[in-house]
Design an enzyme around this catalytic site. Structure first.
Site, PDB file in Angstrom:
ATOM      1  N   TYR A 143       0.850  -1.189   0.000  1.00 22.39           N
ATOM      2  CA  TYR A 143       0.000   0.000   0.000  1.00 22.39           C
ATOM      3  C   TYR A 143       0.880   1.232   0.000  1.00 22.39           C
ATOM      4  O   TYR A 143       1.836   1.316   0.783  1.00 22.39           O
ATOM      5  CB  TYR A 143      -0.896  -0.003   1.244  1.00 22.39           C
ATOM      6  CG  TYR A 143      -1.809   1.207   1.337  1.00 22.39           C
ATOM      7  CD1 TYR A 143      -2.812   1.425   0.386  1.00 22.39           C
ATOM      8  CD2 TYR A 143      -1.668   2.135   2.372  1.00 22.39           C
ATOM      9  CE1 TYR A 143      -3.647   2.526   0.471  1.00 22.39           C
ATOM     10  CE2 TYR A 143      -2.515   3.239   2.469  1.00 22.39           C
ATOM     11  CZ  TYR A 143      -3.497   3.430   1.510  1.00 22.39           C
ATOM     12  OH  TYR A 143      -4.329   4.524   1.607  1.00 22.39           O
ATOM     13  N   ASP A 238       9.221   2.867   0.328  1.00 21.98           N
ATOM     14  CA  ASP A 238       8.132   3.505   1.060  1.00 21.98           C
ATOM     15  C   ASP A 238       8.290   3.101   2.525  1.00 21.98           C
ATOM     16  O   ASP A 238       7.899   2.016   2.933  1.00 21.98           O
ATOM     17  CB  ASP A 238       6.780   3.068   0.498  1.00 21.98           C
ATOM     18  CG  ASP A 238       5.619   3.745   1.227  1.00 21.98           C
ATOM     19  OD1 ASP A 238       5.855   4.382   2.282  1.00 21.98           O
ATOM     20  OD2 ASP A 238       4.473   3.626   0.747  1.00 21.98           O
ATOM     21  N   LYS A 266       3.513   8.785   9.285  1.00 21.17           N
ATOM     22  CA  LYS A 266       3.322   8.149  10.600  1.00 21.17           C
ATOM     23  C   LYS A 266       4.324   8.637  11.666  1.00 21.17           C
ATOM     24  O   LYS A 266       4.166   9.737  12.165  1.00 21.17           O
ATOM     25  CB  LYS A 266       3.284   6.628  10.424  1.00 21.17           C
ATOM     26  CG  LYS A 266       2.105   6.275   9.481  1.00 21.17           C
ATOM     27  CD  LYS A 266       1.775   4.827   9.302  1.00 21.17           C
ATOM     28  CE  LYS A 266       0.480   4.690   8.512  1.00 21.17           C
ATOM     29  NZ  LYS A 266       0.543   4.033   7.244  1.00 21.17           N
TER      30      LYS A 266
HETATM   31  C1  LIG Z   1      -0.035   4.558   5.867  1.00 18.48           C
HETATM   32  C2  LIG Z   1       0.771   4.332   4.639  1.00 18.48           C
HETATM   33  C3  LIG Z   1       0.763   5.222   3.555  1.00 18.48           C
HETATM   34  C4  LIG Z   1      -0.211   6.365   3.469  1.00 18.48           C
HETATM   35  O1  LIG Z   1      -0.009   7.305   4.463  1.00 18.48           O
HETATM   36  P1  LIG Z   1      -1.234   8.309   4.836  1.00 18.48           P
HETATM   37  O2  LIG Z   1      -0.617   9.236   5.824  1.00 18.48           O
HETATM   38  O3  LIG Z   1      -2.314   7.448   5.375  1.00 18.48           O
HETATM   39  O4  LIG Z   1      -1.621   8.990   3.575  1.00 18.48           O
HETATM   40  C5  LIG Z   1       1.653   5.026   2.523  1.00 18.48           C
HETATM   41  N1  LIG Z   1       2.508   4.001   2.539  1.00 18.48           N
HETATM   42  C6  LIG Z   1       2.543   3.110   3.552  1.00 18.48           C
HETATM   43  C7  LIG Z   1       3.542   2.012   3.532  1.00 18.48           C
HETATM   44  C8  LIG Z   1       1.658   3.237   4.625  1.00 18.48           C
HETATM   45  O5  LIG Z   1       1.657   2.329   5.602  1.00 18.48           O
END
Ligand SMILES: *Cc1c(COP(=O)(O)O)cnc(C)c1O
Length: 427
Positions: A143, A238, A266
């Site tokens: 994701y 990511d 995060k």
């Molecule tokens: C949570 C998440 C996102 C998206 O971040 P948001 O602040 O919710 O837009 C992107 N990549 C990874 C790996 C994530 O866990």
């Protein structure tokens, strides 16, 4: 009798789609209404009815030091006195950028944004701008936020809801996103062959944490690095979950593999809405106003958000024992849960790395999206509900991680394990 959470959820559903501002919060895959949270402290969250839960979600990652960590709280209160937003540069933005570039391998410049979604969207644009190529290779089950081009075979929320893609994403947006199989280098090689000279970047979660927690096989990340170099493509990690969690330098430090661009979210905001992308200087210099890759944000680098993030990152840097402790806690918890399952003869595949873990309710190995999906999600739901009733708040989906934090004590973990021993026998 109706609880306050139920009453609030009824009202919410009339005015907010599904009653929530982010789909997984609706608890749909575990077949019950969500808890409305009133406050949190340390390792505990309290719902609107006054019930206390040991929190293994930590706001989906940011609260690595626990809720209301004094250093973060004090920094935010101090920042508030100076005003909420100026739309002009501030010293804290320099401090946080200096801190990260000095301590994270390969991040020579960094740009703050407001979410992980935005970070990925911007990093992908920079990769395309820098290489002059259009295709992006991503992995099924990873994701990367909800930008159009990344909502192709995305994980967690999308996976749970059973919709592999999203309505409203034009075919053209998805056409440049190629999907490979996690841990399968041949699938990546094939895409490079088929799209020779067109691939701008390979993006992945270096530890996949949105299809449950799926670990990269030995050598997978390094070989991807080599493949990208051979094909003139950039490697994007990511690290929205893994950044500042597996180690201060995230997966890059943990695995000793350097990406060209890295995205954060995060933890970097300490609980405030922050994301960031950074990496090699020559790539970041393509970003406006230096270069032709446009990217901007009215509230980017917000003073209160920067204060929270800076305080949390400084604490992590000054207290490296945090990483050892949360890793140990996580291993201890997971070992206890695994034993509880074994006693009850519930087949389980358990993954743990650092302070991240996942219990897959399957007896088969899990190393990609296909094998993750073989989990018994109904059994997970029964486990989840029984644990919630007993005061243990896990993520409401088979395909999310367990997040351990610095505030969890051995007593908390023992209580959770003890309750799991009873629960596993009933599911
Ligand atoms: C949570 C998440 C996102 C998206 O971040 P948001 O602040 O919710 O837009 C992107 N990549 C990874 C790996 C994530 O866990």
């Amino acid at each position: 009798m109706e609880t306050k959470s139920e009453a609030l959820f009824e009202r919410a559903q009339k005015v907010i789609p599904g009653g929530v501002n982010s789909p997984v919060r609706a608890f749909r895959s575990v077949g019950r209404h969500p808890l409305f949270i009133e406050r949190a402290e340390g390792q505990y969250i309290y719902d609107a009815d006054g019930n206390r839960y040991t929190d293994y979600v930590g706001s989906w990652g940011p609260m690595i030091l626990g809720h209301k960590a004094p250093v973060v709280q004090e920094a935010v209160l101090k920042a508030l006195e100076g005003g909420l937003s100026f739309g002009a540069p501030t010293e804290r933005e320099v401090l946080i950028a200096e801190l990260i570039t000095q301590h994270v391998p390969g991040v020579e410049m960094i740009r703050m944004v407001n979410s992980g979604t935005e970070a990925v969207m911007s990093a992908v644009r920079a990769a395309r701008g820098f290489t002059g190529r259009s295709k992006i290779i991503k992995f099924e089950g990873c994701y990367h936020g909800h930008s159009d081009g990344m909502l192709v075979k995305a994980g967690s929320g999308v996976m749970t809801a059973g919709i592999p893609d999203s309505l409203g994403v034009p075919g053209g947006c998805a056409a440049d996103t190629l999907t490979a199989v996690y841990n399968d280098l041949d699938s990546v090689e094939q895409l490079f062959q088929q799209h020779r000279g067109d691939v701008a970047a390979v993006i992945l979660e270096p530890v996949a944490a949105n299809m449950g927690v799926v670990l990269p096989k030995e050598g997978f990340l390094q070989k991807l690095r080599n493949m990208c170099d051979t094909n003139g493509a950039l490697l994007i990690f990511d690290e929205v979950i893994t950044g500042f969690r597996l180690a201060f330098g995230g997966a890059q430090e943990y695995f000793g593999v350097q990406a060209d661009l890295v995205t954060y979210g995060k933890i970097i905001g300490g609980g405030m809405p922050v994301g960031a992308y950074g990496g090699r200087r020559e790539i970041m210099e393509t970003v406006a106003p230096l270069g032709g890759v446009y990217q901007a944000g009215t509230l980017s680098g917000n003073p209160v958000a920067m204060a929270a993030g800076l305080a949390q990152l400084r604490f992590l840097l000054d207290n490296p024992q945090v990483y050892g402790q949360i890793e140990q806690s996580c291993a201890y918890l997971v070992e206890g849960l695994q034993k509880a399952a074994a006693e009850a003869e519930v087949p389980l595949t358990v993954h743990q790395i650092g302070s991240l873990a996942c219990l897959f309710f399957t007896g088969s190995p899990v190393d990609d999206y296909g094998s993750a999906k073989s989990s018994d999600t109904k059994r997970f739901a029964r486990y989840f509900n029984a644990m919630l009733t007993r005061g243990h708040y896990f993520a409401p989906s088979q395909f999310e991680a367990i997040f351990l934090g610095y505030a969890h004590t051995k007593e908390d973990l023992d209580r959770t394990i003890q309750d799991a021993r009873g629960v596993m026998k009933t599911i």
